[in-house]
Design an enzyme around this catalytic site. Structure first.
Site, mmCIF file in Angstrom:
data_model
loop_
_atom_site.group_PDB
_atom_site.id
_atom_site.type_symbol
_atom_site.label_atom_id
_atom_site.label_comp_id
_atom_site.label_asym_id
_atom_site.label_seq_id
_atom_site.Cartn_x
_atom_site.Cartn_y
_atom_site.Cartn_z
ATOM 1 N N HIS A 51 0.845 -1.184 0.000
ATOM 2 C CA HIS A 51 0.000 0.000 0.000
ATOM 3 C C HIS A 51 0.886 1.242 0.000
ATOM 4 C CE1 HIS A 51 -3.957 -1.986 1.587
ATOM 5 N NE2 HIS A 51 -3.453 -2.588 0.530
ATOM 6 N N GLU A 53 1.245 3.789 1.955
ATOM 7 C CA GLU A 53 1.921 4.133 3.200
ATOM 8 C C GLU A 53 3.177 3.273 3.402
ATOM 9 O OE1 GLU A 53 -2.586 4.241 4.129
ATOM 10 O OE2 GLU A 53 -1.219 3.274 2.708
ATOM 11 N N SER A 171 -13.848 11.052 -40.310
ATOM 12 C CA SER A 171 -13.346 11.540 -39.019
ATOM 13 C C SER A 171 -11.864 11.242 -38.788
ATOM 14 C CB SER A 171 -14.158 10.901 -37.882
ATOM 15 O OG SER A 171 -14.019 9.492 -37.909
#
Length: 368
Positions: A51, A53, A171
């Protein structure tokens, strides 16, 4: 402005490096800050990996930084449960950190409560710093948790006068090379790509992912076509010839029961039919399709389908590539058509979340 506001925005930007790679976890960034300076940083980079942290604490260890002398700035409330990794709150306490600045609280019942846990253990916790930006940053996670469907990215490209094709329907190419490469990167992150019937019949798209601009990737996203009319001659369409097992048609109940639907199913093509608003029902069903989990759906239009998704609250973000070209023809195909607002109070309102150059174009990200 909160003294840690700019640091939180830095952490948000940092966390985006995990976008599309940490699903079904949220993107999270973290910083260790001392006297206004960032001394260490980390982000959640892969599902099942560290994670944010923990990544920041490991970065601090490599740099010889003492976390106990720093404030921790993190975009999402630290988890306080055992999942694929131990709880981040324990690591924060063990590192001696006494001040944590949180962007957004975690409303996932399984992971919530980290801020309260830290406070109860003597850590000063401040919540809600740059909260809107932090919530935008985990919008995909919130959609998966609350709405139980894929996160929908609506991608469109338009000229400066808001046209997506000439009067004749041509396009290619409105956008420049850099924008096209970015779109293939988006396709590589998405598990499914969606187009409307008009785009399917007019452009005969392959909808393949070619990250380097040339060779197709080994694994291709599912191709989802939303149309009220199934193709009677599948041999005329690249998608249906090259990878029928990856194709899903979202259509009405009558078409789904037709002879054409039966012939297409015989080729390995998936047909989903529904009454009324089969678009919303199809998106819920798409969460698990053709043996795959679909976290991200990239919709590449056109404008009619895009407006339907926006109107029904099913487009979670709009990425508009704006080209500095002017067609200057009222008969050219508009970016959006069909809302028919008679006054500005009836206009659909969006908000910009970021704007950035993309080669010769500008990339605008908007949300409802």
């Amino acid at each position: 402005m909160h003294p840690f506001q700019r640091h939180m925005l830095h952490a948000v930007a940092l966390s985006r490096q995990g976008f599309g790679r940490v699903a079904p976890n949220p993107c999270v960034g973290a910083l260790l800050v001392k006297d206004g300076s960032v001394l260490a940083e980390g982000w959640h980079s892969s599902f099942g990996g560290d994670h944010a942290e923990i990544a920041a604490l490991k970065d601090a260890a490599r740099k010889g930084v003492n976390p106990a002398e720093c404030s921790l700035v993190v975009t999402l409330e630290p988890c306080s449960h055992y999942g694929k990794t131990p709880p981040c709150t324990r690591a924060i306490l063990e590192a001696g950190i006494r001040h944590v600045v949180v962007g957004a609280e975690d409303h996932n019942p399984q992971a919530a409560g980290g801020a309260k846990f830290l406070s109860e253990h003597g850590v000063k916790v401040e919540c809600g710093i740059a909260e809107r930006e932090c919530l935008d940053n985990i919008a995909d996670f919130l959609v998966w948790q609350r709405e139980r469907r894929p996160y929908v990215i609506l991608k469109l490209a338009a000229t400066l006068d808001g046209r997506i094709a000439t009067r004749s329907g041509q396009s290619r190419w409105i956008s420049g090379k850099e924008a096209l490469l970015q779109v293939h990167e988006l396709r590589s992150l998405a598990q499914a790509v969606m187009v409307g019937g008009n785009t399917f019949y007019t452009d005969n798209p392959a909808l393949t992912c070619r990250p380097d601009g040339s060779a197709p990737a080994p694994t291709q996203p599912l191709a989802v076509i939303v149309t009220g009319s199934l193709p009677e001659h599948p041999e005329n369409f690249t998608l249906l010839q090259d990878r029928p097992q990856d194709v899903i048609f979202l259509t009405n109940a009558e078409q789904a029961k037709s002879r054409t639907a039966g012939l297409l199913r015989g080729k390995g093509i998936t047909i989903w039919g529904g009454e009324g608003n089969y678009l919303a029902a199809g998106l819920e069903k798409l969460r698990q399709a053709c043996g795959r989990q679909v976290f991200y759906l990239l919709c590449e239009g056109g404008g009619k389908l895009g407006l339907s998704l926006l109107s029904e609250g099913l487009a979670d973000e709009l990425r508009l590539y704006l080209s500095p070209k002017i067609i200057g023809d009222a008969g050219a195909k508009p970016l959006f058509d069909g809302l028919c607002a008679e006054n500005m109070a009836e206009a659909m309102r969006l908000r910009f979340t970021w704007v950035t150059p993309c080669g010769e174009d500008m990339l605008l990200q908007l949300r409802r």
